[in-house]
Design a protein around this motif. Structure first.
Motif, PDB file in Angstrom:
ATOM      1  N   PRO A   1       0.789  -1.243   0.000  1.00 25.49           N
ATOM      2  CA  PRO A   1       0.000   0.000   0.000  1.00 25.49           C
ATOM      3  C   PRO A   1       0.812   1.280   0.000  1.00 25.49           C
ATOM      4  O   PRO A   1       0.254   2.352  -0.259  1.00 25.49           O
ATOM      5  CB  PRO A   1      -0.831  -0.124   1.285  1.00 25.49           C
ATOM      6  N   TRP A   2       2.109   1.223   0.286  1.00 24.02           N
ATOM      7  CA  TRP A   2       2.862   2.467   0.441  1.00 24.02           C
ATOM      8  C   TRP A   2       2.894   3.265  -0.857  1.00 24.02           C
ATOM      9  O   TRP A   2       2.823   4.510  -0.840  1.00 24.02           O
ATOM     10  CB  TRP A   2       4.295   2.185   0.913  1.00 24.02           C
ATOM     11  N   ALA A   3       2.990   2.584  -2.008  1.00 24.58           N
ATOM     12  CA  ALA A   3       3.111   3.301  -3.286  1.00 24.58           C
ATOM     13  C   ALA A   3       1.831   4.063  -3.635  1.00 24.58           C
ATOM     14  O   ALA A   3       1.899   5.272  -3.928  1.00 24.58           O
ATOM     15  CB  ALA A   3       3.509   2.340  -4.396  1.00 24.58           C
ATOM     16  N   PRO A   4       0.656   3.429  -3.646  1.00 24.77           N
ATOM     17  CA  PRO A   4      -0.544   4.231  -3.936  1.00 24.77           C
ATOM     18  C   PRO A   4      -0.819   5.305  -2.901  1.00 24.77           C
ATOM     19  O   PRO A   4      -1.297   6.393  -3.248  1.00 24.77           O
ATOM     20  CB  PRO A   4      -1.670   3.182  -3.986  1.00 24.77           C
ATOM     21  N   LEU A   5      -0.498   5.041  -1.629  1.00 22.06           N
ATOM     22  CA  LEU A   5      -0.700   6.076  -0.606  1.00 22.06           C
ATOM     23  C   LEU A   5       0.205   7.274  -0.867  1.00 22.06           C
ATOM     24  O   LEU A   5      -0.230   8.428  -0.780  1.00 22.06           O
ATOM     25  CB  LEU A   5      -0.435   5.499   0.783  1.00 22.06           C
ATOM     26  N   LEU A   6       1.468   7.003  -1.204  1.00 22.04           N
ATOM     27  CA  LEU A   6       2.392   8.088  -1.499  1.00 22.04           C
ATOM     28  C   LEU A   6       1.972   8.814  -2.776  1.00 22.04           C
ATOM     29  O   LEU A   6       2.063  10.050  -2.865  1.00 22.04           O
ATOM     30  CB  LEU A   6       3.817   7.542  -1.643  1.00 22.04           C
ATOM     31  N   GLY A   7       1.497   8.067  -3.769  1.00 23.95           N
ATOM     32  CA  GLY A   7       1.041   8.686  -5.009  1.00 23.95           C
ATOM     33  C   GLY A   7      -0.144   9.606  -4.786  1.00 23.95           C
ATOM     34  O   GLY A   7      -0.228  10.689  -5.369  1.00 23.95           O
ATOM     35  N   ILE A   8      -1.072   9.174  -3.953  1.00 22.63           N
ATOM     36  CA  ILE A   8      -2.232  10.017  -3.618  1.00 22.63           C
ATOM     37  C   ILE A   8      -1.764  11.317  -2.981  1.00 22.63           C
ATOM     38  O   ILE A   8      -2.212  12.413  -3.345  1.00 22.63           O
ATOM     39  CB  ILE A   8      -3.181   9.247  -2.685  1.00 22.63           C
ATOM     40  N   LEU A   9      -0.833  11.217  -2.022  1.00 21.30           N
ATOM     41  CA  LEU A   9      -0.332  12.413  -1.346  1.00 21.30           C
ATOM     42  C   LEU A   9       0.404  13.336  -2.310  1.00 21.30           C
ATOM     43  O   LEU A   9       0.194  14.562  -2.305  1.00 21.30           O
ATOM     44  CB  LEU A   9       0.589  11.998  -0.193  1.00 21.30           C
ATOM     45  N   LEU A  10       1.258  12.776  -3.166  1.00 22.42           N
ATOM     46  CA  LEU A  10       2.007  13.594  -4.121  1.00 22.42           C
ATOM     47  C   LEU A  10       1.069  14.308  -5.098  1.00 22.42           C
ATOM     48  O   LEU A  10       1.257  15.489  -5.404  1.00 22.42           O
ATOM     49  CB  LEU A  10       3.000  12.721  -4.891  1.00 22.42           C
ATOM     50  N   ALA A  11       0.059  13.587  -5.586  1.00 21.96           N
ATOM     51  CA  ALA A  11      -0.879  14.209  -6.521  1.00 21.96           C
ATOM     52  C   ALA A  11      -1.587  15.395  -5.879  1.00 21.96           C
ATOM     53  O   ALA A  11      -1.794  16.435  -6.523  1.00 21.96           O
ATOM     54  CB  ALA A  11      -1.891  13.174  -6.998  1.00 21.96           C
ATOM     55  N   LEU A  12      -1.940  15.253  -4.620  1.00 26.18           N
ATOM     56  CA  LEU A  12      -2.631  16.335  -3.921  1.00 26.18           C
ATOM     57  C   LEU A  12      -1.708  17.522  -3.674  1.00 26.18           C
ATOM     58  O   LEU A  12      -2.118  18.681  -3.809  1.00 26.18           O
ATOM     59  CB  LEU A  12      -3.178  15.823  -2.592  1.00 26.18           C
ATOM     60  N   LEU A  13      -0.459  17.255  -3.328  1.00 28.03           N
ATOM     61  CA  LEU A  13       0.469  18.346  -3.034  1.00 28.03           C
ATOM     62  C   LEU A  13       0.919  19.080  -4.293  1.00 28.03           C
ATOM     63  O   LEU A  13       1.222  20.273  -4.247  1.00 28.03           O
ATOM     64  CB  LEU A  13       1.690  17.788  -2.290  1.00 28.03           C
ATOM     65  N   VAL A  14       0.958  18.367  -5.428  1.00 29.43           N
ATOM     66  CA  VAL A  14       1.393  18.975  -6.685  1.00 29.43           C
ATOM     67  C   VAL A  14       0.300  19.839  -7.301  1.00 29.43           C
ATOM     68  O   VAL A  14       0.585  20.869  -7.925  1.00 29.43           O
ATOM     69  CB  VAL A  14       1.834  17.865  -7.674  1.00 29.43           C
TER      70      VAL A  14
END
Length: 305
Positions: free
Chosen positions: A249-262
């Protein structure tokens, strides 16, 4: 009256077109594509013609160019054209130029995607995702004045009350924003399509959209935009894409966070974010993983030497 069956080529093309609609959600499932199509027909019938024209032009361009039929059948040469057709229909006031613009940009999306996919397979490039759609959309907006295209003002979200009904509906609105619709019914259709194609992807999409709402409210971003799902769709797409490649789960969780911050950065740049935050988030994680693998391989060789 006896109904004649569709010839195999027409049936194949129809299934390929439906798969193109499902590829908007990173799936290859005609049933999912049909639900996406129904969401557009019910929620914004004025966009349906542009979506179909864009999808067909991108598919026909791929066929005329002799691109792999297997890729056409699973909708890889449809979804960028569909999104471009919808964007043109929702962004510009009607003129006789619009159908031609949809046909041209739909065809160009296939011409851009084909060499990219070839390099992806041969040289391990990062996946294109919806980059042809984003790049051509930015180009159209930049050339709107020379092309004498009248940009229609985008209606501002009317949601402002932070009540339980709007909060519950917001994640569904976030899914609907993938196809430019802020209607919970559209989001429900897309979620149903994802459940039909891949239940795990559906869960990550819903989590991504809900995370967009939560982070936007926590950081004090515009509340009307958060409730309309404007901060949910990129996170939802990132969750879907990365959950298909990474089982942990770490990859999709990190991707969700990055998409929101970008995403807010595009407002600073004066560009519509479209799906670029989702693309960048996935590229960053995929590139980071490739770098780690490369570093690990080099380290292993060094220790062996």
């Amino acid at each position: 009256m006896q109904h004649l069956p569709l010839p195999p080529s027409s049936r194949r093309g129809f299934i390929g077109l439906l798969s193109g609609f499902s590829q908007i959600l990173l799936q290859s499932h005609p049933g999912c594509g049909l639900l996406v199509l129904l969401a557009i027909a019910a929620g914004a019938p004025a966009l349906l013609g542009g979506a179909l024209l864009g999808g067909l032009s991108s598919m026909l361009t791929a066929q005329r160019r002799g691109y792999p039929q297997a890729d056409i059948d699973i909708g890889l040469y449809g979804y960028n054209g569909i999104l471009l057709g919808m964007l043109v229909s929702i962004t510009f006031a009607w003129s006789p130029t619009l159908p031609l613009l949809i046909i041209v940009t739909g065809g160009l999306s296939s011409l851009i995607l084909a060499p990219w996919m070839q390099r992806l397979r041969e040289r391990h490039w990062l996946p294109a995702f919806t980059f042809p759609f984003v790049g051509l959309s930015w180009l159209m907006l930049a050339l709107a004045a020379p092309l004498q295209l009248q940009v229609q003002p985008s209606p501002l979200p009317l949601l402002s009350d932070l009540d339980w009904l709007n909060v519950v509906a917001a994640p569904l609105r976030g899914l609907g924003q993938v196809i430019f619709l802020d209607q919970p019914l559209a989001g429900l259709c897309l979620l149903s399509g994802l459940l039909l194609a891949d239940r795990r992807a559906a869960l990550w999409a819903l989590l991504g959209s809900a995370s967009g709402l939560s982070l936007a409210l926590y950081l004090g971003w515009p509340q009307h935009g958060a409730l309309a799902g404007l901060y949910g769709y990129n996170a939802a797409l990132a969750g879907i894409a990365l959950s298909q490649v990474h089982r942990r789960p770490w990859a999709p969780l990190l991707g969700i966070l990055l998409a929101l911050l970008v995403q807010p950065g595009f407002t600073v740049l004066g560009l519509p974010a479209l799906t670029m935050p989702f693309i960048l988030a996935c590229w960053l994680i995929n590139a980071g993983q490739l770098l780690l693998r490369s570093t690990g391989t080099m380290g292993g060789r060094t220790s062996e030497d």
